[in-house]
Design a protein around this motif. Structure first.
Motif, PDB file in Angstrom:
ATOM      1  N   ILE A   1      43.626  38.693  26.387  1.00 19.84           N
ATOM      2  CA  ILE A   1      42.871  39.151  27.564  1.00 19.84           C
ATOM      3  C   ILE A   1      41.742  38.176  27.881  1.00 19.84           C
ATOM      4  O   ILE A   1      41.512  37.829  29.044  1.00 19.84           O
ATOM      5  CB  ILE A   1      42.316  40.577  27.326  1.00 19.84           C
ATOM      6  CG1 ILE A   1      43.444  41.543  26.948  1.00 19.84           C
ATOM      7  CG2 ILE A   1      41.540  41.070  28.533  1.00 19.84           C
ATOM      8  CD1 ILE A   1      44.515  41.686  27.992  1.00 19.84           C
TER       9      ILE A   1
ATOM     10  N   ILE B   1      43.188  35.219  29.698  1.00 21.82           N
ATOM     11  CA  ILE B   1      43.555  35.445  31.097  1.00 21.82           C
ATOM     12  C   ILE B   1      42.300  35.501  31.975  1.00 21.82           C
ATOM     13  O   ILE B   1      42.202  34.793  32.988  1.00 21.82           O
ATOM     14  CB  ILE B   1      44.383  36.739  31.246  1.00 21.82           C
ATOM     15  CG1 ILE B   1      45.741  36.576  30.560  1.00 21.82           C
ATOM     16  CG2 ILE B   1      44.572  37.093  32.715  1.00 21.82           C
ATOM     17  CD1 ILE B   1      46.559  37.853  30.474  1.00 21.82           C
ATOM     18  N   TYR B   2      41.315  36.314  31.595  1.00 18.76           N
ATOM     19  CA  TYR B   2      40.112  36.425  32.424  1.00 18.76           C
ATOM     20  C   TYR B   2      39.324  35.125  32.415  1.00 18.76           C
ATOM     21  O   TYR B   2      38.757  34.717  33.437  1.00 18.76           O
ATOM     22  CB  TYR B   2      39.208  37.571  31.941  1.00 18.76           C
ATOM     23  CG  TYR B   2      39.836  38.933  32.025  1.00 18.76           C
ATOM     24  CD1 TYR B   2      39.392  39.973  31.213  1.00 18.76           C
ATOM     25  CD2 TYR B   2      40.885  39.198  32.890  1.00 18.76           C
ATOM     26  CE1 TYR B   2      39.967  41.219  31.263  1.00 18.76           C
ATOM     27  CE2 TYR B   2      41.483  40.441  32.943  1.00 18.76           C
ATOM     28  CZ  TYR B   2      41.014  41.456  32.126  1.00 18.76           C
ATOM     29  OH  TYR B   2      41.590  42.686  32.167  1.00 18.76           O
TER      30      TYR B   2
ATOM     31  N   THR C   1      40.503  32.120  32.180  1.00 22.81           N
ATOM     32  CA  THR C   1      41.172  31.156  33.065  1.00 22.81           C
ATOM     33  C   THR C   1      40.888  31.490  34.522  1.00 22.81           C
ATOM     34  O   THR C   1      40.674  30.581  35.345  1.00 22.81           O
ATOM     35  CB  THR C   1      42.683  31.146  32.782  1.00 22.81           C
ATOM     36  OG1 THR C   1      42.890  30.857  31.404  1.00 22.81           O
ATOM     37  CG2 THR C   1      43.402  30.115  33.632  1.00 22.81           C
ATOM     38  N   MET C   2      40.870  32.773  34.861  1.00 15.87           N
ATOM     39  CA  MET C   2      40.512  33.173  36.230  1.00 15.87           C
ATOM     40  C   MET C   2      39.107  32.686  36.561  1.00 15.87           C
ATOM     41  O   MET C   2      38.853  32.147  37.646  1.00 15.87           O
ATOM     42  CB  MET C   2      40.562  34.695  36.369  1.00 15.87           C
ATOM     43  CG  MET C   2      41.948  35.292  36.413  1.00 15.87           C
ATOM     44  SD  MET C   2      41.867  37.075  36.721  1.00 15.87           S
ATOM     45  CE  MET C   2      43.608  37.495  36.742  1.00 15.87           C
TER      46      MET C   2
ATOM     47  N   ARG D   1      38.813  28.962  37.038  1.00 17.50           N
ATOM     48  CA  ARG D   1      39.340  28.607  38.359  1.00 17.50           C
ATOM     49  C   ARG D   1      38.307  28.865  39.452  1.00 17.50           C
ATOM     50  O   ARG D   1      38.274  28.176  40.471  1.00 17.50           O
ATOM     51  CB  ARG D   1      40.593  29.419  38.648  1.00 17.50           C
ATOM     52  CG  ARG D   1      41.242  28.910  39.903  1.00 17.50           C
ATOM     53  CD  ARG D   1      42.527  29.494  40.256  1.00 17.50           C
ATOM     54  NE  ARG D   1      42.817  29.092  41.650  1.00 17.50           N
ATOM     55  CZ  ARG D   1      43.756  29.601  42.366  1.00 17.50           C
ATOM     56  NH1 ARG D   1      44.520  30.530  41.859  1.00 17.50           N
ATOM     57  NH2 ARG D   1      43.952  29.196  43.592  1.00 17.50           N
TER      58      ARG D   1
ATOM     59  N   SER E   1      40.405  50.799  31.664  1.00 17.89           N
ATOM     60  CA  SER E   1      41.832  51.134  31.810  1.00 17.89           C
ATOM     61  C   SER E   1      42.023  52.155  32.924  1.00 17.89           C
ATOM     62  O   SER E   1      43.060  52.189  33.564  1.00 17.89           O
ATOM     63  CB  SER E   1      42.386  51.748  30.533  1.00 17.89           C
ATOM     64  OG  SER E   1      41.934  51.055  29.429  1.00 17.89           O
TER      65      SER E   1
ATOM     66  N   PRO F   1      45.401  46.122  35.154  1.00 16.71           N
ATOM     67  CA  PRO F   1      45.244  44.675  34.996  1.00 16.71           C
ATOM     68  C   PRO F   1      44.438  44.099  36.161  1.00 16.71           C
ATOM     69  O   PRO F   1      44.655  44.471  37.317  1.00 16.71           O
ATOM     70  CB  PRO F   1      46.675  44.158  35.021  1.00 16.71           C
ATOM     71  CG  PRO F   1      47.428  45.154  35.841  1.00 16.71           C
ATOM     72  CD  PRO F   1      46.746  46.470  35.621  1.00 16.71           C
ATOM     73  N   VAL F   2      43.533  43.194  35.857  1.00 13.80           N
ATOM     74  CA  VAL F   2      42.639  42.653  36.873  1.00 13.80           C
ATOM     75  C   VAL F   2      43.361  41.605  37.722  1.00 13.80           C
ATOM     76  O   VAL F   2      43.971  40.683  37.199  1.00 13.80           O
ATOM     77  CB  VAL F   2      41.390  42.021  36.215  1.00 13.80           C
ATOM     78  CG1 VAL F   2      40.502  41.362  37.259  1.00 13.80           C
ATOM     79  CG2 VAL F   2      40.609  43.082  35.446  1.00 13.80           C
ATOM     80  N   LYS F   3      43.271  41.776  39.018  1.00 18.13           N
ATOM     81  CA  LYS F   3      43.866  40.803  39.940  1.00 18.13           C
ATOM     82  C   LYS F   3      42.790  39.769  40.300  1.00 18.13           C
ATOM     83  O   LYS F   3      41.616  40.101  40.440  1.00 18.13           O
ATOM     84  CB  LYS F   3      44.330  41.494  41.224  1.00 18.13           C
ATOM     85  CG  LYS F   3      45.400  42.552  41.013  1.00 18.13           C
ATOM     86  CD  LYS F   3      46.781  41.958  41.114  1.00 18.13           C
ATOM     87  CE  LYS F   3      47.887  42.992  41.089  1.00 18.13           C
ATOM     88  NZ  LYS F   3      48.061  43.611  39.790  1.00 18.13           N
ATOM     89  N   PHE F   4      43.232  38.541  40.505  1.00 18.98           N
ATOM     90  CA  PHE F   4      42.323  37.451  40.837  1.00 18.98           C
ATOM     91  C   PHE F   4      41.523  37.777  42.104  1.00 18.98           C
ATOM     92  O   PHE F   4      40.316  37.547  42.168  1.00 18.98           O
ATOM     93  CB  PHE F   4      43.126  36.154  41.015  1.00 18.98           C
ATOM     94  CG  PHE F   4      42.283  34.940  41.248  1.00 18.98           C
ATOM     95  CD1 PHE F   4      42.163  34.386  42.522  1.00 18.98           C
ATOM     96  CD2 PHE F   4      41.595  34.334  40.205  1.00 18.98           C
ATOM     97  CE1 PHE F   4      41.390  33.257  42.743  1.00 18.98           C
ATOM     98  CE2 PHE F   4      40.812  33.205  40.423  1.00 18.98           C
ATOM     99  CZ  PHE F   4      40.707  32.670  41.691  1.00 18.98           C
TER     100      PHE F   4
END
Lengths: 149, 124
Positions: free
Chosen positions: B18, B21-22, B24-25, B28, B87, B107-110
């Motif tokens: 997790i 993923i966050y 990397t977001m 970016r 959640s 799940p968090v969307k960009f």
């Protein structure tokens, strides 16, 4: 380009995974992040997920084999797996986790065992496809690097 | 926000997947990212004098959970923006009472993350 047939194979694989609900929109988020952060990001994420999932599924098997099941611990583990699977877009695994939590919250041991079998099946199918995906990506990278040199 | 300034984020979650993923977001989006595997590690980073513009905080963590961590940081006087990653909405009340600034649901969307950060004026 030498990698073209492999890229076509990879596209077909991913399209079929989306069509069969192995993957959902969250995986497309990760694909978009790979475009920005470079090759290897997706492979790392799916590898991490598969490692986590394997560990949790093993732990669930141990917990459900206990003479007295600690449904609280079972639920906590399933909750973790649901979080990981939904974060990578592993739709079918995440959906089974929801079913699993429902039977767990009813302290239904047989239901939990059945749900665990289902998670094991769904994860194994997904794992095979992820392994193929990673192998194809690696082969494509090798061919593309040779082409550039 | 002045352009060219380094914006720093602290991502707090007990799962490396997790955080990856966050993180990397956020990279970016131009952030410099630090990770913490639980609330206690996050609090200690602030105690050591580190500063962040943003904290993304998970709820369930073994050593110190997210609600307790945010409460502790607010008590310490930390004013940076804190976003709870939950959640479901059942977690929101406890986080609100602790002083969180926003929520994101897994799940968090960009695009959702971007939208929240824009409201904080944290994007160049």
């Amino acid at each position: 380009m030498a990698s073209a047939p492999l890229k076509a194979q990879l596209t077909d694989l991913l399209n079929s995974m989306f069509a069969m609900d192995f993957l959902d929109e969250q995986f497309k988020e990760l694909q978009m992040l790979e475009e920005a952060s470079g090759p290897g990001f997706l492979a790392e994420v799916v590898t991490l997920f598969c490692g986590d999932a394997e560990r949790i599924i093993s732990q669930l098997s141990v917990l459900l084999n206990e003479p007295v099941v600690d449904f609280g611990k079972v639920d906590a583990n399933v909750h973790q797996l649901k979080g990981s699977s939904s974060s990578v877009g592993a739709k079918r695994v995440a959906l089974v986790c929801v079913k699993f939590r429902n039977v767990c919250q009813e302290n239904d041991k047989e239901g939990c065992i059945a749900a665990l079998h289902e998670i094991r099946h769904e994860f194994d199918e997904l794992h095979k496809k992820f392994q193929t995906m990673v192998q194809l990506e690696q082969q494509i990278q090798v061919l593309d690097s040779k082409q550039m040199n | 926000m002045a352009s060219g300034r380094v914006v720093k984020a602290l991502v707090v979650d007990d799962k490396y997947l997790i955080r990856k993923i966050y993180g990397t977001m956020l990279v970016r989006l131009g952030f410099e990212v630090t990770e913490a595997e639980d609330g206690e590690v996050a609090v200690n980073y602030f105690v050591e004098g580190n500063e962040y513009d943003l904290v993304l905080m998970d709820k369930e963590m073994k050593v110190m959970n997210g609600v307790e961590a945010i409460r502790t940081l607010k008590t310490m006087g930390v004013k940076e923006k804190m976003v709870a990653i939950t959640s479901d909405e059942s977690c929101n009340e406890a986080f609100l009472e602790a002083g969180v600034d926003a929520f994101l649901t897994k799940p968090v969307k960009f695009a959702e993350l971007t939208s929240v950060l824009k409201t904080f004026d944290l994007l160049n």
